[in-house]
Motif scaffolding. Structure first.
Motif, PDB file in Angstrom:
ATOM      1  N   ASP A  58      51.444  57.877 -30.785  1.00 54.03           N
ATOM      2  CA  ASP A  58      50.206  57.876 -30.005  1.00 54.03           C
ATOM      3  C   ASP A  58      49.200  56.878 -30.584  1.00 54.03           C
ATOM      4  O   ASP A  58      48.577  56.113 -29.844  1.00 54.03           O
ATOM      5  CB  ASP A  58      49.596  59.283 -29.978  1.00 54.03           C
ATOM      6  CG  ASP A  58      48.315  59.326 -29.170  1.00 54.03           C
ATOM      7  OD1 ASP A  58      48.400  59.231 -27.924  1.00 54.03           O
ATOM      8  OD2 ASP A  58      47.225  59.438 -29.782  1.00 54.03           O
ATOM      9  N   MET A  59      49.054  56.878 -31.900  1.00 54.12           N
ATOM     10  CA  MET A  59      48.111  55.945 -32.519  1.00 54.12           C
ATOM     11  C   MET A  59      48.553  54.503 -32.288  1.00 54.12           C
ATOM     12  O   MET A  59      47.725  53.635 -32.009  1.00 54.12           O
ATOM     13  CB  MET A  59      47.940  56.262 -34.003  1.00 54.12           C
ATOM     14  CG  MET A  59      47.191  57.573 -34.234  1.00 54.12           C
ATOM     15  SD  MET A  59      47.055  58.047 -35.983  1.00 54.12           S
ATOM     16  CE  MET A  59      45.861  56.829 -36.569  1.00 54.12           C
ATOM     17  N   GLY A  60      49.854  54.245 -32.399  1.00 56.86           N
ATOM     18  CA  GLY A  60      50.368  52.902 -32.136  1.00 56.86           C
ATOM     19  C   GLY A  60      50.136  52.474 -30.702  1.00 56.86           C
ATOM     20  O   GLY A  60      49.753  51.337 -30.427  1.00 56.86           O
ATOM     21  N   ARG A  61      50.343  53.398 -29.775  1.00 55.76           N
ATOM     22  CA  ARG A  61      50.128  53.112 -28.349  1.00 55.76           C
ATOM     23  C   ARG A  61      48.670  52.763 -28.085  1.00 55.76           C
ATOM     24  O   ARG A  61      48.361  51.928 -27.249  1.00 55.76           O
ATOM     25  CB  ARG A  61      50.544  54.339 -27.535  1.00 55.76           C
ATOM     26  CG  ARG A  61      50.463  54.192 -26.053  1.00 55.76           C
ATOM     27  CD  ARG A  61      50.856  55.469 -25.317  1.00 55.76           C
ATOM     28  NE  ARG A  61      50.073  56.629 -25.709  1.00 55.76           N
ATOM     29  CZ  ARG A  61      48.826  56.876 -25.300  1.00 55.76           C
ATOM     30  NH1 ARG A  61      48.221  56.032 -24.502  1.00 55.76           N
ATOM     31  NH2 ARG A  61      48.188  57.966 -25.694  1.00 55.76           N
ATOM     32  N   ARG A  62      47.776  53.396 -28.826  1.00 61.01           N
ATOM     33  CA  ARG A  62      46.340  53.132 -28.667  1.00 61.01           C
ATOM     34  C   ARG A  62      45.874  51.895 -29.434  1.00 61.01           C
ATOM     35  O   ARG A  62      44.713  51.523 -29.369  1.00 61.01           O
ATOM     36  CB  ARG A  62      45.529  54.331 -29.181  1.00 61.01           C
ATOM     37  CG  ARG A  62      45.715  55.584 -28.384  1.00 61.01           C
ATOM     38  CD  ARG A  62      45.026  56.737 -29.099  1.00 61.01           C
ATOM     39  NE  ARG A  62      45.355  58.008 -28.512  1.00 61.01           N
ATOM     40  CZ  ARG A  62      44.479  58.811 -27.946  1.00 61.01           C
ATOM     41  NH1 ARG A  62      43.205  58.481 -27.907  1.00 61.01           N
ATOM     42  NH2 ARG A  62      44.871  59.951 -27.447  1.00 61.01           N
ATOM     43  N   GLY A  63      46.768  51.309 -30.235  1.00 63.55           N
ATOM     44  CA  GLY A  63      46.399  50.147 -31.037  1.00 63.55           C
ATOM     45  C   GLY A  63      45.622  50.521 -32.281  1.00 63.55           C
ATOM     46  O   GLY A  63      44.903  49.703 -32.843  1.00 63.55           O
ATOM     47  N   THR A  64      45.774  51.765 -32.735  1.00 63.52           N
ATOM     48  CA  THR A  64      45.069  52.258 -33.916  1.00 63.52           C
ATOM     49  C   THR A  64      45.995  52.193 -35.127  1.00 63.52           C
ATOM     50  O   THR A  64      47.126  52.695 -35.071  1.00 63.52           O
ATOM     51  CB  THR A  64      44.633  53.734 -33.702  1.00 63.52           C
ATOM     52  OG1 THR A  64      43.856  53.804 -32.515  1.00 63.52           O
ATOM     53  CG2 THR A  64      43.839  54.248 -34.866  1.00 63.52           C
ATOM     54  N   ALA A  65      45.537  51.589 -36.199  1.00 64.48           N
ATOM     55  CA  ALA A  65      46.337  51.528 -37.425  1.00 64.48           C
ATOM     56  C   ALA A  65      46.505  52.933 -37.995  1.00 64.48           C
ATOM     57  O   ALA A  65      45.548  53.712 -38.032  1.00 64.48           O
ATOM     58  CB  ALA A  65      45.661  50.618 -38.445  1.00 64.48           C
ATOM     59  N   VAL A  66      47.722  53.263 -38.433  1.00 67.99           N
ATOM     60  CA  VAL A  66      47.984  54.614 -38.917  1.00 67.99           C
ATOM     61  C   VAL A  66      47.702  54.798 -40.396  1.00 67.99           C
ATOM     62  O   VAL A  66      47.414  55.911 -40.829  1.00 67.99           O
ATOM     63  CB  VAL A  66      49.436  55.060 -38.615  1.00 67.99           C
ATOM     64  CG1 VAL A  66      49.676  55.150 -37.133  1.00 67.99           C
ATOM     65  CG2 VAL A  66      50.444  54.174 -39.294  1.00 67.99           C
ATOM     66  N   GLY A  67      47.807  53.773 -41.192  1.00 66.58           N
ATOM     67  CA  GLY A  67      47.604  53.926 -42.626  1.00 66.58           C
ATOM     68  C   GLY A  67      48.783  54.621 -43.277  1.00 66.58           C
ATOM     69  O   GLY A  67      49.828  54.832 -42.657  1.00 66.58           O
ATOM     70  N   PRO A  68      48.626  55.006 -44.546  1.00 70.37           N
ATOM     71  CA  PRO A  68      49.743  55.589 -45.292  1.00 70.37           C
ATOM     72  C   PRO A  68      50.164  56.962 -44.764  1.00 70.37           C
ATOM     73  O   PRO A  68      49.323  57.818 -44.484  1.00 70.37           O
ATOM     74  CB  PRO A  68      49.197  55.723 -46.715  1.00 70.37           C
ATOM     75  CG  PRO A  68      47.975  54.875 -46.779  1.00 70.37           C
ATOM     76  CD  PRO A  68      47.443  54.805 -45.387  1.00 70.37           C
ATOM     77  N   ILE A  69      51.490  57.138 -44.653  1.00 67.75           N
ATOM     78  CA  ILE A  69      52.070  58.411 -44.225  1.00 67.75           C
ATOM     79  C   ILE A  69      53.220  58.742 -45.167  1.00 67.75           C
ATOM     80  O   ILE A  69      54.109  57.914 -45.387  1.00 67.75           O
ATOM     81  CB  ILE A  69      52.626  58.349 -42.790  1.00 67.75           C
ATOM     82  CG1 ILE A  69      51.558  57.892 -41.792  1.00 67.75           C
ATOM     83  CG2 ILE A  69      53.217  59.704 -42.385  1.00 67.75           C
ATOM     84  CD1 ILE A  69      52.112  57.569 -40.413  1.00 67.75           C
TER      85      ILE A  69
END
Length: 159
Positions: A58-69
């Motif tokens: 979802d974050m990728g689809r929105r163009g939002t960087a996810v950071g460390p996981i």
């Protein structure tokens, strides 16, 4: 900041986490090479793997960087490292809890991947830290809400 090449050992990994990524990492216990981070200026959101995957998508689809996981394969959970901007809000925590999401706040402990053979199967990076970037906790929570929308996660007014 100086970038120094190190062999990949628990000590060198901790130095990388601290110097490059600004993660307050320590080896505990030294004999096992386990790396932990006390939550101070970095917090975390931990959730079941399927929800973590959906949030990342979802974050990728929105163009939002996810950071460390961090993935915890044995417990089937993912941990997102976040900025400490999640409000102290009981209804919000209750909603997150209903979806098996926990907030690791000031004073909590997060286990980080270590290069030791025994730790490799316990914790792995889905998205490794490369610098000091961490997404807003509120942004990750908004994505959690979007992913559990069919389950009707209650909106909290200030998030």
């Amino acid at each position: 900041m100086d970038h120094i090449m190190f062999g990949d050992t628990p000590v060198s990994r901790c130095i990388f986490y601290r110097r490059v990524c600004d993660l307050p990492a320590n080896i505990d216990p030294p004999s096992l090479g386990r790396i932990i981070m006390k939550a101070t200026h970095v917090w975390a959101l931990t959730m079941p793997t399927p929800l973590g995957q959906a949030v990342k998508h979802d974050m990728g689809r929105r163009g939002t960087a996810v950071g460390p996981i961090v993935a915890h394969p044995r417990s089937a959970r993912w941990t997102y490292l976040i900025r400490p901007d999640v409000p102290d809000d009981v209804p919000l925590f209750a909603d997150l809890f209903r979806h098996n999401v926990s907030v690791i706040r000031e004073g909590g402990t997060v286990a980080l991947p270590s290069p030791t053979p025994q730790s490799g199967a316990i914790r792995q990076w889905i998205e490794p830290p490369r610098d000091t970037f961490r997404p807003s906790g509120l942004v990750v929570i908004a994505s959690i809400r979007a992913c559990v929308a069919p389950c009707r996660m209650r909106a909290v007014s200030h998030v």
